[in-house]
Design a protein around this motif. Structure first.
Motif, PDB file in Angstrom:
ATOM      1  N   GLN A 181       0.826  -1.210   0.000  1.00 16.58           N
ATOM      2  CA  GLN A 181       0.000   0.000   0.000  1.00 16.58           C
ATOM      3  C   GLN A 181       0.859   1.258   0.000  1.00 16.58           C
ATOM      4  N   GLN A 182       1.951   1.230   0.758  1.00 19.12           N
ATOM      5  CA  GLN A 182       2.787   2.415   0.905  1.00 19.12           C
ATOM      6  C   GLN A 182       3.660   2.685  -0.313  1.00 19.12           C
ATOM      7  N   CYS A 199       8.138   7.934  -2.316  1.00 23.29           N
ATOM      8  CA  CYS A 199       7.322   6.856  -1.725  1.00 23.29           C
ATOM      9  C   CYS A 199       7.981   5.484  -1.823  1.00 23.29           C
TER      10      CYS A 199
END
Length: 210
Positions: free
Chosen positions: A27-28, A67
């Protein structure tokens, strides 16, 4: 080049991928992929590199923005001390008409602070379908899995990366994934092995009465 990419290992990695896709790490790192590429790919277009500024380059190095990679920002100030050299190094690195090994060697040798981790992260951003990342985590996991390529004595970092990248492409194809997600998978496997190691240590201590 023998990579050790056996059907059994592919099966293992596919099972790992199923768990990975359920994880917070996925998700990250993987979910924001398209937004990160949309933001930073224009930064590394050949037409833009002659005008690239220090602050926009440093912004890419921040984990909160890319990210994906922590620690790249530590070299930001050093790399931007000579913007002419940085622009020249980026132009060399991203010159697709030249051999990959030659480009990586030229950029790393020319720009102080540009190691293989930053250079290959830039390549992934610029061409996410062609180049994977070589850093300490991907190397450690590939070695552990037995898929690390053999190098000839005296091979340059660029020549070595060309071999590493070929293995990354093979694994990507075998798993039917992409190079961005594959790099995050190494992170997931690293964290999973750390947890397993910690649990094993706890069990040993318990058995020993500590």
């Amino acid at each position: 080049m023998t990579t050790g990419l056996t059907p059994e290992l592919i099966g293992q990695l596919r099972a790992n991928t199923v768990e990975f896709e359920k994880s917070v790490i996925y998700q990250q790192i993987v979910d924001p992929r398209d937004q990160v590429l949309a933001r930073f790919q224009p930064l590394f277009l050949m037409d833009h590199i002659p005008a690239i500024g220090a602050e926009e380059f440093k912004s890419f190095l921040l984990c909160e923005n890319n990210c994906h990679w922590s620690g790249l920002h530590r070299q930001g100030t050093r790399m931007c001390l000579d913007m002419m050299k940085l622009r020249r190094g980026l132009s060399t690195l991203l010159a697709e008409h030249r051999p990959l090994a030659e480009r990586l060697d030229g950029a790393v040798n020319d720009v102080s602070g540009m190691g293989k981790n930053i250079a290959t992260a830039i390549l992934l951003i610029a061409h996410p379908d062609k180049y994977g990342v070589w850093n300490s985590r991907s190397e450690a996991q590939m070695r552990q899995l037995g898929v690390w390529p053999a190098f000839e004595r005296g091979e340059s970092i660029g020549a070595r990366y060309a071999k590493v990248n070929q293995v990354l492409l093979q694994i990507r194809d075998a798993l039917e994934t992409d190079l961005w997600a594959l790099d995050a998978l190494w992170w997931f496997l690293d964290q999973t092995s750390e947890v397993a190691s910690d649990e094993g240590t706890s069990e040993i201590l318990e058995l020993a009465g500590q």
